[in-house]
Design a protein around this motif. Structure first.
Motif, PDB file in Angstrom:
ATOM      1  N   GLU A  37       0.934  -1.084  -0.216  1.00  0.00           N
ATOM      2  CA  GLU A  37       0.180  -0.168   0.113  1.00  0.00           C
ATOM      3  C   GLU A  37       0.787   1.408  -0.032  1.00  0.00           C
ATOM      4  O   GLU A  37       0.561   2.372  -0.227  1.00  0.00           O
ATOM      5  N   VAL A  42      -2.845   1.682  -2.735  1.00  0.00           N
ATOM      6  CA  VAL A  42      -4.057   0.145  -2.400  1.00  0.00           C
ATOM      7  C   VAL A  42      -3.506  -0.669  -1.529  1.00  0.00           C
ATOM      8  O   VAL A  42      -2.737  -0.906  -1.484  1.00  0.00           O
ATOM      9  N   TYR A  61      -3.483  -9.160  -7.906  1.00  0.00           N
ATOM     10  CA  TYR A  61      -4.036  -8.689  -6.270  1.00  0.00           C
ATOM     11  C   TYR A  61      -3.780  -9.608  -5.323  1.00  0.00           C
ATOM     12  O   TYR A  61      -4.546 -10.701  -5.541  1.00  0.00           O
ATOM     13  N   ASP A  91     -14.794  -9.098  -1.382  1.00  0.00           N
ATOM     14  CA  ASP A  91     -13.144  -8.819  -1.597  1.00  0.00           C
ATOM     15  C   ASP A  91     -12.909  -8.020  -2.759  1.00  0.00           C
ATOM     16  O   ASP A  91     -12.050  -7.149  -3.452  1.00  0.00           O
ATOM     17  N   THR A  95     -11.829  -4.306  -3.684  1.00  0.00           N
ATOM     18  CA  THR A  95     -10.284  -3.581  -3.843  1.00  0.00           C
ATOM     19  C   THR A  95     -10.415  -4.095  -5.638  1.00  0.00           C
ATOM     20  O   THR A  95      -9.478  -2.917  -6.331  1.00  0.00           O
TER      21      THR A  95
END
Length: 135
Positions: A37, A42, A61, A91, A95
């Motif tokens: 991050e 992110v 990811y 999830d 994201t």
């Protein structure tokens, strides 16, 4: 309308990193890095790599890094999309928009790394990673 009808669609189950590496031929060489991050903006981990497998440029990811963790892949383009997923829908829906925004912001640099990165020296790789933009 659900998230995957609007912004993302995948064509197959996302393999784990371990499965994907296992499909490579002995002569296949790739470079990869896990970005957190603090580097992307992110939450979670985005794995970038040079050409890996028989598909086009993409990033993976992960909620947390690891060769056996579920993930989703996003195609590297000016209009990124989720192309494979093994995370729970909630999830991925939470994201994916952030990951796709990060890929869109960095798609030219990520494409260069995918295709040309194996020929780069360590200093070039470090400069590339440092120049990636956060979302």
């Amino acid at each position: 309308m659900g998230f995957n009808e609007n912004s993302a669609a995948w064509t197959d189950r996302e393999p784990t990193l371990d499965e994907e590496i296992g499909l490579l031929h002995d002569e296949d060489v790739f470079e990869m890095a896990n970005l957190g991050e603090d580097q992307t903006g992110v939450p979670g981990t985005i794995m970038i790599s040079t050409a890996m497998g028989r598909h086009g440029p993409r990033v993976k990811y992960f909620l947390k890094p690891g060769r056996h963790q579920p993930s989703f892949s996003v195609a590297v383009s000016s209009e990124p999309r989720v192309v494979a997923n093994s995370l729970p829908e909630r999830d991925m829906a939470r994201t994916a928009p952030m990951v796709m925004a990060w890929v869109a912001e960095n798609h030219a640099a990520l494409s260069r790394f995918w295709w040309d990165g194996p020929d780069w020296m360590e200093a070039e790789v470090r400069a590339f990673v440092d120049a990636l933009k956060k979302v």
